[in-house]
Design an enzyme around this catalytic site. Structure first.
Site, PDB file in Angstrom:
ATOM      1  N   HIS A   1      38.132  37.568  27.225  1.00  0.00           N
ATOM      2  CA  HIS A   1      37.796  39.000  27.229  1.00  0.00           C
ATOM      3  C   HIS A   1      38.685  39.751  28.220  1.00  0.00           C
ATOM      4  CE1 HIS A   1      35.596  42.709  26.883  1.00  0.00           C
ATOM      5  NE2 HIS A   1      35.423  42.725  28.202  1.00  0.00           N
TER       6      HIS A   1
ATOM      7  N   ASP B   1      33.913  43.126  21.923  1.00  0.00           N
ATOM      8  CA  ASP B   1      35.181  42.945  21.199  1.00  0.00           C
ATOM      9  C   ASP B   1      34.915  42.857  19.694  1.00  0.00           C
ATOM     10  OD1 ASP B   1      36.576  42.802  23.667  1.00  0.00           O
ATOM     11  OD2 ASP B   1      35.922  40.726  23.880  1.00  0.00           O
TER      12      ASP B   1
HETATM   13  N1  LIG Z   1      31.819  42.040  29.080  1.00  0.00           N
HETATM   14  C1  LIG Z   1      32.155  43.238  28.666  1.00  0.00           C
HETATM   15  O1  LIG Z   1      32.515  43.419  27.507  1.00  0.00           O
HETATM   16  C2  LIG Z   1      32.050  44.415  29.586  1.00  0.00           C
HETATM   17  C3  LIG Z   1      32.054  45.714  29.055  1.00  0.00           C
HETATM   18  C4  LIG Z   1      31.929  46.794  29.917  1.00  0.00           C
HETATM   19  C5  LIG Z   1      31.824  46.587  31.294  1.00  0.00           C
HETATM   20  N2  LIG Z   1      31.815  45.326  31.773  1.00  0.00           N
HETATM   21  C6  LIG Z   1      31.668  45.055  33.205  1.00  0.00           C
HETATM   22  O2  LIG Z   1      30.295  45.232  33.577  1.00  0.00           O
HETATM   23  C7  LIG Z   1      30.222  45.526  34.984  1.00  0.00           C
HETATM   24  C8  LIG Z   1      29.289  46.696  35.241  1.00  0.00           C
HETATM   25  O3  LIG Z   1      29.812  47.876  34.694  1.00  0.00           O
HETATM   26  P1  LIG Z   1      29.032  49.273  34.845  1.00  0.00           P
HETATM   27  O4  LIG Z   1      29.821  50.291  34.131  1.00  0.00           O
HETATM   28  O5  LIG Z   1      27.600  49.094  34.511  1.00  0.00           O
HETATM   29  O6  LIG Z   1      29.170  49.488  36.426  1.00  0.00           O
HETATM   30  P2  LIG Z   1      28.253  50.410  37.379  1.00  0.00           P
HETATM   31  O7  LIG Z   1      28.959  50.527  38.665  1.00  0.00           O
HETATM   32  O8  LIG Z   1      27.851  51.657  36.668  1.00  0.00           O
HETATM   33  O9  LIG Z   1      26.929  49.529  37.561  1.00  0.00           O
HETATM   34  C9  LIG Z   1      26.961  48.313  38.221  1.00  0.00           C
HETATM   35  C10 LIG Z   1      25.619  48.113  38.881  1.00  0.00           C
HETATM   36  O10 LIG Z   1      25.650  46.848  39.534  1.00  0.00           O
HETATM   37  C11 LIG Z   1      24.893  46.988  40.706  1.00  0.00           C
HETATM   38  N3  LIG Z   1      25.184  45.912  41.645  1.00  0.00           N
HETATM   39  C12 LIG Z   1      26.203  45.777  42.511  1.00  0.00           C
HETATM   40  N4  LIG Z   1      26.050  44.659  43.226  1.00  0.00           N
HETATM   41  C13 LIG Z   1      24.918  44.068  42.794  1.00  0.00           C
HETATM   42  C14 LIG Z   1      24.225  42.886  43.157  1.00  0.00           C
HETATM   43  N5  LIG Z   1      24.679  42.074  44.091  1.00  0.00           N
HETATM   44  N6  LIG Z   1      23.085  42.616  42.499  1.00  0.00           N
HETATM   45  C15 LIG Z   1      22.624  43.426  41.527  1.00  0.00           C
HETATM   46  N7  LIG Z   1      23.226  44.554  41.145  1.00  0.00           N
HETATM   47  C16 LIG Z   1      24.360  44.869  41.798  1.00  0.00           C
HETATM   48  C17 LIG Z   1      25.257  48.368  41.248  1.00  0.00           C
HETATM   49  O11 LIG Z   1      24.296  48.828  42.179  1.00  0.00           O
HETATM   50  C18 LIG Z   1      25.276  49.162  39.951  1.00  0.00           C
HETATM   51  O12 LIG Z   1      24.031  49.754  39.676  1.00  0.00           O
HETATM   52  C19 LIG Z   1      31.663  45.767  35.427  1.00  0.00           C
HETATM   53  O13 LIG Z   1      32.153  44.590  36.040  1.00  0.00           O
HETATM   54  C20 LIG Z   1      32.404  46.001  34.122  1.00  0.00           C
HETATM   55  O14 LIG Z   1      33.767  45.688  34.201  1.00  0.00           O
HETATM   56  C21 LIG Z   1      31.927  44.245  30.949  1.00  0.00           C
HETATM   57  O1  LIG Z   2      37.546  47.418  29.902  1.00  0.00           O
HETATM   58  C1  LIG Z   2      36.764  47.203  30.819  1.00  0.00           C
HETATM   59  O2  LIG Z   2      37.107  47.167  31.995  1.00  0.00           O
HETATM   60  C2  LIG Z   2      35.304  47.034  30.511  1.00  0.00           C
HETATM   61  C3  LIG Z   2      35.038  46.061  29.410  1.00  0.00           C
HETATM   62  O3  LIG Z   2      35.555  44.802  29.652  1.00  0.00           O
HETATM   63  C4  LIG Z   2      35.447  46.564  28.049  1.00  0.00           C
HETATM   64  O4  LIG Z   2      36.011  45.803  27.274  1.00  0.00           O
HETATM   65  O5  LIG Z   2      35.153  47.738  27.748  1.00  0.00           O
END
Ligand SMILES: NC(=O)c1ccc[n+]([C@@H]2O[C@H](COP(=O)([O-])OP(=O)(O)OC[C@H]3O[C@@H](n4cnc5c(N)ncnc54)[C@H](O)[C@@H]3O)[C@@H](O)[C@H]2O)c1
Ligand SMILES: O=C(O)C[C@H](O)C(=O)O
Length: 338
Positions: free
Chosen positions: A201, A174
């Site tokens: 967030h 953010d």
């Molecule tokens: N905080 C933020 O600003 C922010 C920003 C972007 C994404 N996210 C969040 O991050 C998360 C991951 O996003 P992504 O795009 O990498 O998803 P993705 O699906 O590409 O990757 C997620 C990974 O987690 C793994 N996984 C699932 N269960 C698991 C477990 N029990 N133990 C270990 N690994 C496990 C999967 O195998 C996969 O490789 C999502 O929840 C997304 O919303 C948060």
């Molecule tokens: O928007 C989402 O779902 C992923 C993450 O929280 C973001 O801010 O990009």
């Protein structure tokens, strides 16, 4: 865990490359390391000279990611761990654990729609953290952060390991977005920009404080409102552009690497390391809240206040509280009922 650089092989490399002072050994784990965020985050953490051991854990595909990243000629030794039976080994001795495990959004979904799947994933991973590395700083990326951080806190409380100084919801993306969008509108050098982002967030709980943005630009109210909305909707902008192929991964990996680096610097005693993060807080009446946090040798050294707010920001703050409160309560309830 402190070994002088001169004594370890990695340390000798560092000395040869000009890192003259003692750099402590630090183990960092990425849980969900084979995912969209996990892979570029693994790369960025491999490039961080503060890391001496990098543990890459996922339920599948980590051997390949680890083999690939391990060939990079930087300080850390890399190991891949796959499946629950290897989670303990991945976590043992960790100083920082970064959690981007779980499902991402598709168009039309809110972050809260991820709760049903991700809450259980986070709960399981945090139980293992409590067992294998209870002193690690935990950087929670998995959504919905407004609920997953309270879930983690409850899991740690139940295990008797909770230390509010060591649990962080990563809201750095953010801040990264607010800086980029502000620099574009204010026509200032993005590298000079600072903007605190507070609250939580998700949607309106993300409250950028453009009244405190530097360098000052005196933007008109309509521009501030548009910048605020764009920052709040930044995640959705990426989700829609990816059209079903997930959410922000590359910018998130960058943001996650910045936040983990700040945690490591704090642990290593670097003074005045300040980042925004969603932490246990008394800044408002809510038990968790994102604001500027000073990082130190034990994690959170000080949760900083909000500073002066504009009328528009004061309204934003009041409007976000009910949603943030209910997301926090949802996380606490989940952790205690199952
Ligand atoms: N905080 C933020 O600003 C922010 C920003 C972007 C994404 N996210 C969040 O991050 C998360 C991951 O996003 P992504 O795009 O990498 O998803 P993705 O699906 O590409 O990757 C997620 C990974 O987690 C793994 N996984 C699932 N269960 C698991 C477990 N029990 N133990 C270990 N690994 C496990 C999967 O195998 C996969 O490789 C999502 O929840 C997304 O919303 C948060
Ligand atoms: O928007 C989402 O779902 C992923 C993450 O929280 C973001 O801010 O990009």
């Amino acid at each position: 865990m402190f070994r002088s650089v001169a004594r370890s092989a990695a340390g000798k490399n560092l000395l040869r490359r000009g890192y003259a002072t003692a750099v402590p050994e630090r183990k960092v784990a990425v849980l969900g390391a084979a995912g969209g965020i996990g892979q570029p985050l693994a790369l960025l953490m491999k490039l961080n000279p503060l890391v001496s051991q990098l543990a890459l854990y996922d339920i599948a595909n980590t051997p390949g990611v680890a083999a690939d990243v391990s060939h990079i000629n930087s300080r850390s030794e890399v190991a891949g761990y796959v499946g629950e039976e290897q989670l303990g080994k991945a976590l043992e001795g960790c100083d920082v654990v970064i959690i981007p495990a779980g499902v991402p959004r598709k168009p039309g979904m809110t972050r809260d729609d991820l709760f049903n799947i991700n809450a259980g994933i986070v709960k399981g991973l945090c139980s293992a953290i409590a067992k294998y590395c209870p002193n690690a700083l935990v950087n929670m990326i998995s959504n919905p952060v407004n609920s997953t951080v309270p879930i983690a806190a409850e899991v740690f409380k139940k295990a008797g390991t909770y230390d509010e100084k060591k649990l962080f919801g990563v809201t750095t993306l953010d801040v990264v977005r607010a800086k980029t969008f502000y620099a574009g509108k204010a026509k200032v050098n993005v590298a000079d920009v600072n903007v605190p982002v507070v609250g939580g967030h998700a949607g309106i709980t993300i409250l950028p404080l453009f009244s405190q943005a530097t360098p000052k630009a005196n933007l008109p109210e309509e521009d501030i409102k548009a910048l605020t909305k764009r920052t709040q909707d930044g995640g959705t902008e990426v989700v829609e552009a990816k059209a079903g192929k997930g959410s922000a991964t590359l910018s998130m990996a960058y943001a996650g690497a910045i936040f983990a680096d700040a945690c490591l610097k704090g642990l290593n005693g670097v003074p005045d390391v300040v980042e925004c993060s969603f932490v246990q807080s008394t800044v408002t009446e809510l038990p968790f809240f994102a604001s500027k946090v000073r990082l130190g040798k034990n994690g959170v050294e000080e949760v900083l206040g909000l500073g002066p707010l504009s009328e528009y920001e004061k309204e934003g703050l009041e409007s976000l509280k009910p949603e943030l409160k209910s997301s926090i309560e949802k996380g606490i309830k989940f952790a205690n009922q199952s």
